[in-house]
Design an enzyme around this catalytic site. Sequence first.
Site, short mmCIF file in Angstrom:
data_model
loop_
_atom_site.label_atom_id
_atom_site.label_comp_id
_atom_site.label_asym_id
_atom_site.label_seq_id
_atom_site.Cartn_x
_atom_site.Cartn_y
_atom_site.Cartn_z
N PHE A 108 -41.92 66.51 -4.43
CA PHE A 108 -41.39 65.87 -5.64
C PHE A 108 -41.14 64.40 -5.32
O PHE A 108 -40.39 64.07 -4.40
CB PHE A 108 -40.10 66.56 -6.10
CG PHE A 108 -39.80 66.28 -7.55
CD1 PHE A 108 -40.20 67.16 -8.55
CD2 PHE A 108 -39.16 65.10 -7.92
CE1 PHE A 108 -39.96 66.87 -9.89
CE2 PHE A 108 -38.92 64.81 -9.26
CZ PHE A 108 -39.32 65.70 -10.25
N ASP B 117 -50.77 65.46 -12.01
CA ASP B 117 -50.20 66.65 -11.38
C ASP B 117 -51.01 67.87 -11.86
O ASP B 117 -52.12 68.11 -11.36
CB ASP B 117 -48.73 66.70 -11.78
CG ASP B 117 -47.91 67.73 -11.01
OD1 ASP B 117 -48.49 68.51 -10.25
OD2 ASP B 117 -46.68 67.78 -11.18
N ASP C 43 -48.63 57.38 -14.06
CA ASP C 43 -48.05 57.27 -12.72
C ASP C 43 -48.53 58.38 -11.81
O ASP C 43 -48.81 58.15 -10.64
CB ASP C 43 -46.51 57.24 -12.79
CG ASP C 43 -45.93 58.41 -13.55
OD1 ASP C 43 -46.63 58.97 -14.41
OD2 ASP C 43 -44.78 58.79 -13.29
N LYS D 158 -42.95 57.90 -20.06
CA LYS D 158 -42.29 56.71 -19.57
C LYS D 158 -42.71 56.35 -18.13
O LYS D 158 -42.54 55.21 -17.70
CB LYS D 158 -40.77 56.94 -19.55
CG LYS D 158 -40.14 57.27 -20.86
CD LYS D 158 -38.62 57.47 -20.63
CE LYS D 158 -38.10 58.52 -21.53
NZ LYS D 158 -36.71 58.91 -21.17
N GLY D 159 -43.20 57.33 -17.40
CA GLY D 159 -43.34 57.16 -15.95
C GLY D 159 -44.18 56.00 -15.48
O GLY D 159 -43.97 55.47 -14.39
#
Length: 186
Positions: A156, A107, A104, A44-45
């Site tokens: 974060f 990482d 998005d 979803k990000g």
Amino acid sequence: MSTTPHLDKPLFSAEEIRTRVHVLADAIARDYGADEILAVSILKGSFVFTADLIRALAAHQVHPLVDFMTLSSYGSSSMSSGKVLLHQELSLPVKGHRVLLIDDILDTGLTLQTACQLLIQKGAREVRTCVLLDKPSRRVVPITADYTGFQVENVFVVGYGLDYNNRYRHLPGLATLKFEVAPGAT
Ligand code: PRP
């Protein structure tokens, strides 16, 4: 141990993001020229980033086809599980397309790597990747994005589509989240 997250510091403002998204769109438009793009957004990000990026591309007369796939590796935790789950498949055919894969944040790299592999398996002619944020210090698989908005430290980040426990996605800018031990917690 019980920890309470709260917003810490602003990282990039909505205006800074807008400017950077237009720089990315400019680079993408120059690289693809008149070729058709199938933009695949990883939910979803990336929904906010994708919405802004495709409209920035339109300002360069680039009008991609758009599709979505839902992948997740974090669940309700702030730590990647290391396992990427496919929750929702693409609806458009991929075979023969030049795919621009949008996420998005890059990482550990597991999500983007998994998505690239799925798209190649489906017959994509080419897969390029575009991420708003890159945390290179967190990488566990060797992958770099073709287009990157900002590199960030190992903090974060929430806002502009990025969440913690499905909260904070609505924030117009990006901010860091701080985890503090709740008083009385052991
Ligand atoms: C986040 C983010 C990326 C992925 C990056 O998704 O949106 O897709 O993690 O992490 P990685 O490089 O370590 O794989 P998440 O699993 O939190 O799901 P969400 O997009 O629904 O928030």
